[in-house]
Design a protein around this motif. Structure first.
Motif, short mmCIF file in Angstrom:
data_model
loop_
_atom_site.label_atom_id
_atom_site.label_comp_id
_atom_site.label_asym_id
_atom_site.label_seq_id
_atom_site.Cartn_x
_atom_site.Cartn_y
_atom_site.Cartn_z
N ALA A 171 -28.10 -31.38 18.68
CA ALA A 171 -27.47 -32.18 17.63
C ALA A 171 -26.30 -32.97 18.18
O ALA A 171 -25.51 -32.45 18.98
CB ALA A 171 -26.98 -31.26 16.51
N ASN A 172 -26.17 -34.21 17.75
CA ASN A 172 -24.97 -34.99 18.06
C ASN A 172 -23.92 -34.88 16.96
O ASN A 172 -22.77 -35.27 17.16
CB ASN A 172 -25.33 -36.46 18.28
N GLY A 173 -24.32 -34.39 15.79
CA GLY A 173 -23.35 -34.18 14.71
C GLY A 173 -23.31 -35.30 13.69
O GLY A 173 -22.65 -35.17 12.65
N SER A 197 -26.27 -25.26 15.07
CA SER A 197 -25.95 -25.65 16.45
C SER A 197 -24.72 -24.91 16.96
O SER A 197 -24.39 -25.01 18.15
CB SER A 197 -25.63 -27.15 16.53
N TRP A 198 -24.05 -24.23 16.07
CA TRP A 198 -22.78 -23.59 16.41
C TRP A 198 -23.02 -22.17 16.91
O TRP A 198 -22.83 -21.19 16.19
CB TRP A 198 -21.84 -23.62 15.20
N PHE A 229 -15.66 -33.44 17.73
CA PHE A 229 -16.62 -32.32 17.74
C PHE A 229 -17.98 -32.77 18.27
O PHE A 229 -18.74 -31.97 18.82
CB PHE A 229 -16.77 -31.70 16.34
N MET A 230 -18.29 -34.06 18.11
CA MET A 230 -19.58 -34.59 18.56
C MET A 230 -19.78 -34.47 20.06
O MET A 230 -20.90 -34.51 20.56
CB MET A 230 -19.74 -36.05 18.13
N VAL A 232 -18.75 -25.32 18.71
CA VAL A 232 -17.90 -25.91 17.68
C VAL A 232 -17.64 -24.85 16.61
O VAL A 232 -18.55 -24.09 16.24
CB VAL A 232 -18.59 -27.14 17.07
N ARG A 271 -21.40 -19.13 14.65
CA ARG A 271 -20.34 -19.45 13.71
C ARG A 271 -20.95 -19.86 12.37
O ARG A 271 -21.64 -20.88 12.28
CB ARG A 271 -19.50 -20.60 14.27
N GLU A 295 -20.88 -30.60 20.23
CA GLU A 295 -21.99 -30.20 19.35
C GLU A 295 -23.34 -30.09 20.08
O GLU A 295 -24.11 -29.18 19.82
CB GLU A 295 -22.07 -31.20 18.18
N PHE A 303 -14.94 -29.01 11.99
CA PHE A 303 -14.86 -30.45 12.27
C PHE A 303 -13.42 -30.94 12.49
O PHE A 303 -13.22 -32.12 12.72
CB PHE A 303 -15.48 -31.23 11.11
#
Lengths: 182, 182
Positions: B155-157, B37-38, A12-13, A41, B51, A16, A44
């Motif tokens: 964001a990278n998560g 971020s979704w 997911f990264m 996304v 989301r 994201e 996860f």
């Protein structure tokens, strides 16, 4: 250009941060690639949403074969990626025209793209017709650990793009929002 | 911190690059803010997908009042934005705790955030229950033309984030993909 497996809980990264991505599909005739920024996304596991519709040649293959590969391009590929989005798979063999290398995926039929930083093999699990949203399950992920250029890029929507800049670590402000395994 | 109207046909450009965003909602008790971020663009009108689900306090307000403001923070607000995402509106008055200024929106009840680069007033037009996806229509947009820091972040998560870097212009590779008005 050599992929090693990326643990699925980290896949997911790749989406994201909202980069421009490539999506490959295979139908009876040939492999195709589309360029898209309209993705997010969903969870996860990972699962993703992708917004496209019948105006896009890949739409038919997504609905019919229910699988695709999400490939993550970096800034050295920016001109190619934008050009891929500016022509149609109806007329163009995009792997051939843009000198990209299809690699066999492990589980699905659509190909990985050797020149990309990473790839996620996905199954289409649903299509929300009312809103033109494909729901994807990521089932296996690959990354090129040796690739030097790793910066992705983001569409502004007007033909300009912004490249990845400085990385900042704010993990100390996130007590319990980082999912397991990342 | 002074907003002027952004033509609605340009509002999708705020979300197209996939930045971390803030979403404000108002319910009977108080205004709330979530970090997310979704999200993705659905079309240029503009409409957006978001989301989230019942695990998020803003979910109830989105479902009940069917409106929200999407606010675009820049990197000078990064620590605040991440901290907003790390606590719940059930316990915290986020505008107060994070010293943010709610400004009245023009059409809806949820507030703009004065400290952000831009805001989009949105109506919730649908909720895709099966996948936890809110469908939003952007109805009015605002931008702060005088703000010095305009770089957003992604964001990278894993608790790290990437800031906007260099801008590249590839409009010459896009023959007919730039929508009218941008």
């Amino acid at each position: 250009m050599s992929f090693t497996e990326l643990p699925l809980e980290k896949a997911f990264m790749l989406l994201e941060p909202g980069p421009v991505i490539l999506v490959t599909t295979r139908d009876a005739k040939r492999d195709n690639i589309m360029t898209i920024s309209w993705h997010m996304v969903l969870d996860f596991t990972p699962s993703f949403a992708l917004r496209t519709g019948p105006w896009n040649h890949s739409y038919e293959a997504l609905r019919k074969h229910k699988e695709c590969v999400i490939a993550i391009p970096t800034i050295d590929l920016a001109e190619t990626v934008v050009s891929i989005g500016d022509c149609s798979g109806v007329e163009v063999d995009k792997f051939n025209r843009f000198d990209l290398t299809p690699l066999p995926a492990s589980v699905i039929h659509a190909p990985l793209i050797a020149e990309c930083l990473a790839c996620i093999e996905c199954r289409v699990t649903d299509y929300v017709k009312k809103h033109g949203i494909f729901i994807l399950d990521g089932i296996r992920a690959w990354i090129d650990p040796a690739r030097k250029e790793r910066r992705t890029f983001h569409a502004n929507g007007d033909g300009t793009f912004v490249t990845d800049g400085r990385k900042i670590n704010l993990r100390r402000f996130m007590k319990d929002k980082v999912p397991p395994g990342v």
